[in-house]
Design a protein around this motif. Structure first.
Motif, PDB file in Angstrom:
ATOM      1  N   TRP A 160       3.846  14.399  -0.671  1.00 35.43           N
ATOM      2  CA  TRP A 160       5.129  13.790  -1.032  1.00 35.43           C
ATOM      3  C   TRP A 160       5.170  12.308  -0.650  1.00 35.43           C
ATOM      4  O   TRP A 160       6.197  11.787  -0.231  1.00 35.43           O
ATOM      5  CB  TRP A 160       6.299  14.544  -0.411  1.00 35.43           C
ATOM      6  N   ALA A 161       4.018  11.649  -0.808  1.00 33.08           N
ATOM      7  CA  ALA A 161       3.905  10.210  -0.516  1.00 33.08           C
ATOM      8  C   ALA A 161       4.370   9.895   0.910  1.00 33.08           C
ATOM      9  O   ALA A 161       4.972   8.858   1.180  1.00 33.08           O
ATOM     10  CB  ALA A 161       4.671   9.374  -1.538  1.00 33.08           C
ATOM     11  N   ASN A 162       4.070  10.841   1.821  1.00 34.56           N
ATOM     12  CA  ASN A 162       4.373  10.673   3.246  1.00 34.56           C
ATOM     13  C   ASN A 162       5.871  10.602   3.528  1.00 34.56           C
ATOM     14  O   ASN A 162       6.305   9.928   4.469  1.00 34.56           O
ATOM     15  CB  ASN A 162       3.682   9.416   3.805  1.00 34.56           C
ATOM     16  N   PHE A 163       6.655  11.316   2.720  1.00 30.87           N
ATOM     17  CA  PHE A 163       8.109  11.294   2.946  1.00 30.87           C
ATOM     18  C   PHE A 163       8.669  12.682   3.197  1.00 30.87           C
ATOM     19  O   PHE A 163       9.858  12.900   3.091  1.00 30.87           O
ATOM     20  CB  PHE A 163       8.823  10.643   1.746  1.00 30.87           C
ATOM     21  N   THR A 211       0.336   4.190  -5.207  1.00 30.74           N
ATOM     22  CA  THR A 211       1.745   3.781  -5.230  1.00 30.74           C
ATOM     23  C   THR A 211       2.134   3.343  -3.824  1.00 30.74           C
ATOM     24  O   THR A 211       1.543   3.778  -2.837  1.00 30.74           O
ATOM     25  CB  THR A 211       2.683   4.925  -5.665  1.00 30.74           C
ATOM     26  N   GLU A 212       3.124   2.453  -3.772  1.00 31.40           N
ATOM     27  CA  GLU A 212       3.607   1.999  -2.462  1.00 31.40           C
ATOM     28  C   GLU A 212       5.121   1.937  -2.447  1.00 31.40           C
ATOM     29  O   GLU A 212       5.750   1.432  -3.380  1.00 31.40           O
ATOM     30  CB  GLU A 212       3.028   0.624  -2.116  1.00 31.40           C
ATOM     31  N   THR A 213       5.675   2.466  -1.381  1.00 33.85           N
ATOM     32  CA  THR A 213       7.084   2.275  -1.054  1.00 33.85           C
ATOM     33  C   THR A 213       7.186   1.384   0.178  1.00 33.85           C
ATOM     34  O   THR A 213       8.004   0.473   0.229  1.00 33.85           O
ATOM     35  CB  THR A 213       7.787   3.626  -0.801  1.00 33.85           C
ATOM     36  N   ASP A 214       6.333   1.655   1.154  1.00 32.23           N
ATOM     37  CA  ASP A 214       6.207   0.803   2.339  1.00 32.23           C
ATOM     38  C   ASP A 214       4.825   1.040   2.952  1.00 32.23           C
ATOM     39  O   ASP A 214       4.646   1.934   3.772  1.00 32.23           O
ATOM     40  CB  ASP A 214       7.313   1.124   3.344  1.00 32.23           C
ATOM     41  N   ASP A 249       9.763   1.403  -4.729  1.00 35.21           N
ATOM     42  CA  ASP A 249       8.559   2.004  -5.302  1.00 35.21           C
ATOM     43  C   ASP A 249       7.858   1.049  -6.263  1.00 35.21           C
ATOM     44  O   ASP A 249       8.508   0.372  -7.074  1.00 35.21           O
ATOM     45  CB  ASP A 249       8.904   3.283  -6.076  1.00 35.21           C
ATOM     46  N   THR A 250       6.530   1.022  -6.191  1.00 35.17           N
ATOM     47  CA  THR A 250       5.730   0.246  -7.128  1.00 35.17           C
ATOM     48  C   THR A 250       4.367   0.907  -7.278  1.00 35.17           C
ATOM     49  O   THR A 250       3.924   1.633  -6.386  1.00 35.17           O
ATOM     50  CB  THR A 250       5.589  -1.221  -6.664  1.00 35.17           C
ATOM     51  N   VAL A 251       3.738   0.697  -8.427  1.00 35.83           N
ATOM     52  CA  VAL A 251       2.417   1.262  -8.721  1.00 35.83           C
ATOM     53  C   VAL A 251       1.411   0.126  -8.794  1.00 35.83           C
ATOM     54  O   VAL A 251       1.682  -0.902  -9.417  1.00 35.83           O
ATOM     55  CB  VAL A 251       2.421   2.019 -10.069  1.00 35.83           C
ATOM     56  N   ALA A 456       2.000  -3.971   9.516  1.00 33.17           N
ATOM     57  CA  ALA A 456       3.450  -4.116   9.678  1.00 33.17           C
ATOM     58  C   ALA A 456       4.042  -5.081   8.663  1.00 33.17           C
ATOM     59  O   ALA A 456       5.232  -5.006   8.346  1.00 33.17           O
ATOM     60  CB  ALA A 456       3.782  -4.572  11.096  1.00 33.17           C
ATOM     61  N   ILE A 457       3.226  -5.983   8.138  1.00 36.52           N
ATOM     62  CA  ILE A 457       3.752  -6.905   7.121  1.00 36.52           C
ATOM     63  C   ILE A 457       4.240  -6.145   5.896  1.00 36.52           C
ATOM     64  O   ILE A 457       5.078  -6.640   5.138  1.00 36.52           O
ATOM     65  CB  ILE A 457       2.694  -7.959   6.711  1.00 36.52           C
ATOM     66  N   SER A 458       3.744  -4.916   5.709  1.00 37.10           N
ATOM     67  CA  SER A 458       4.154  -4.153   4.527  1.00 37.10           C
ATOM     68  C   SER A 458       5.655  -3.913   4.519  1.00 37.10           C
ATOM     69  O   SER A 458       6.278  -3.918   3.449  1.00 37.10           O
ATOM     70  CB  SER A 458       3.416  -2.815   4.465  1.00 37.10           C
ATOM     71  N   THR A 459       6.254  -3.721   5.687  1.00 39.66           N
ATOM     72  CA  THR A 459       7.696  -3.490   5.751  1.00 39.66           C
ATOM     73  C   THR A 459       8.468  -4.745   5.377  1.00 39.66           C
ATOM     74  O   THR A 459       9.495  -4.676   4.699  1.00 39.66           O
ATOM     75  CB  THR A 459       8.091  -3.010   7.162  1.00 39.66           C
TER      76      THR A 459
END
Length: 521
Positions: A160-163, A211-214, A249-251, A456-459
């Motif tokens: 679940w995309a780590n959620f 995909t990335e959310t954070d 969310d982004t791909v 951490a820059i991802s956040t």
């Protein structure tokens, strides 16, 4: 309920065992570590075909995946897709068809939360979605098919995309098992696009999508010594992707080189009527002629790069990573960049705190709304709401390892009831923190990018919808990889690509995992 009627499990995959690493005609050609450009040149010289390429990767998957767990399932039609590509290429060379796109005939893995309307499942690694039928290809998959790419299969991920749970290890899913870092078995593969990064790092596929959310593209790319591009939110369609929040969310591509990632990015960006608002807004960022024109080895000249020492450069003086980054700073400077050092992001501690920033509050409510909408659009599915997913996990607690890992994030999300006063306040806080923090820093110092070694820059990038690129930067204790991150304002992909490509070409840090250098048996 735990079986599928249209998938081919990897355990049942049977392939010939005799595939040579070197396929040659007039000159030797090595598939391992080959770039998209290398492969296209080999196609042109008839040194390899798409069929041989797919066969090679299927053999690598059969050999390595029982250990690495980077792939959940393979496409039973991959070889027929390869044959189609070979016929089209032959017709092109004979002048009967126009020139083919850069990804034509190239195998690609999709993270298993990206829908494909074929014989593959789309499950986000969960048994709860096994056997569900999607209404159509995800927007990015439709564009990949148009580009002639071959869908090789689905990459594993953190479920679940780590959620689902705050206790779940990176790289684990019920369907895929525990993904393993190919450089060191005990190292973190990172999540949630772990399988996409593991698979390209280990040469089980040419290129992949994550995909990335954070952090879910940038982190696994860093930890597995590959390149990841997290695009500006809306630059790539999220339609047909199992969601967390459309706000973040982004791909994006996960590949072995910056150039490969850029070829994939060029193929997947653009408007999608099924994600109309976000992709229409982002159209203004897409340069005429695409992104490949920014693969410039002199791209660091004239760039202004910011360095925020605290908290991103928190490693001890004299460590391998510290020394590596001091060397990288010298390279960046020698190649023409101006380094603006010792900068500070206002309220950075609050930004990096998932709770106090408002990110957790907003995402919980957004996830429930988004997931329920995604599930209701499915043609058929064992579950039709987050509440039903939670009930499924409770009923099938053993395969989903609920006792061990739980589903606390799901339970918190289910308690929410839309975007109310609390959620609106959280959204306002993130906008304020972004405006007064990252945006102000970038504009006041006239920066082209921020440089960081810390995931951490991802956040910082996530809560503002900003793009970032991770490039291999070195190998630390026991050979565990680490990356360098370049982040910028919305639409700054051209600058980031120039910076990342010039850095990559100047350093050429990436090396394949040691066990990958041995010939296949």
């Amino acid at each position: 309920m735990l079986s599928s009627h249209h998938s081919i499990p990897l355990s049942l995959l049977r392939l010939p065992t005799l595939f040579l690493l070197i396929i040659s005609t007039s000159s030797a050609f090595t598939i391992k570590e080959a770039t998209v450009q290398d492969l296209q040149l080999a196609f042109k010289h008839n040194s390899v075909t798409s069929r041989k390429l797919v066969q090679f990767y299927l053999h690598q998957i059969r050999k390595l995946n029982p250990i690495l767990r980077g792939v959940i399932e393979v496409n039973p039609d991959a070889l027929s897709e390869a044959d189609k590509a070979d016929k089209e290429r032959k017709a092109t060379f004979q002048g009967r068809l126009p020139a083919l796109p850069a990804l034509h005939g190239i195998p690609i893995l999709l993270k298993d939360n990206i829908a494909s309307k074929d014989k593959l499942n789309t499950t986000a690694g969960s048994y709860a979605l096994l056997g569900s039928l999607v209404p159509r290809d995800a927007g990015v998959v439709k564009k990949l098919r148009k580009s002639g790419a071959i869908i090789l299969g689905k990459a594993s991920l953190t479920e679940w995309a780590n959620f689902r749970s705050s206790n779940m290890p990176n790289g684990w899913s019920a369907r895929g098992g525990q993904g393993q870092n190919p450089y060191f078995p005990l190292a973190d593969p990172c999540g949630s696009s772990s399988g996409s990064a593991i698979s390209v790092a280990a040469n089980m596929v040419a290129v992949s999508l994550g995909t990335e959310t954070d952090g879910s593209i940038l982190c696994p790319s860093s930890f597995n010594s590959v390149v990841g591009i997290k695009p500006t939110v809306g630059l790539t369609s999220r339609a047909g992707v199992v969601p967390i929040t459309p706000r973040q969310d982004t791909v994006g591509p996960i590949c072995r080189t910056v150039s490969d990632a850029v070829y994939v990015l060029d193929a997947i960006v653009g408007f999608d009527p099924n994600d109309a608002e976000a992709t229409k807004d982002a159209l203004k960022f897409i340069p005429h002629g695409g992104y490949k024109q920014f693969l410039n080895a002199s791209g660091l000249k004239g760039k202004r790069l910011g360095i925020v020492r605290t908290p991103f450069f928190s490693f001890s003086n004299g460590s391998v990573i510290a020394e590596a980054f001091e060397n990288h700073f010298r390279v960046l400077s020698q190649r023409g960049a101006t380094l603006v050092d010792n900068l500070k992001i206002t309220n950075i501690d609050m930004i990096l705190d998932f709770t106090t920033s408002g990110e957790a509050t907003a995402m919980s409510a957004e996830f429930k709304l988004s997931l329920n909408a995604y599930l209701k659009e499915l043609v058929s599915s064992p579950v039709t709401s987050l509440a039903e997913v939670i009930a499924f996990n409770t009923k099938f607690s053993d395969p989903e390892m609920i006792t061990e890992y739980g589903q606390d994030i799901f339970l918190e999300s289910e308690k929410t009831n839309g975007i109310g006063k609390t959620e609106k306040a959280a959204l306002f806080d993130m906008k304020r923190l972004t405006r007064d923090g990252f945006e102000k820093l970038m504009k006041e110092n006239e920066l082209d990018a921020l440089v960081a070694p810390d995931i951490a820059i991802s956040t910082v990038l996530a809560i503002g919808g900003f793009p970032g690129i991770s490039v291999p930067a070195g190998y630390g204790h026991k050979g565990v990889p680490f990356g360098i991150f370049f982040g910028g304002l919305k639409g700054s992909e051209p600058k980031l690509i120039e910076i990342a490509y010039a850095f990559e070409q100047a350093t050429k840090v990436r090396k394949p995992p040691i066990h990958q250098t041995k010939p296949s048996q």
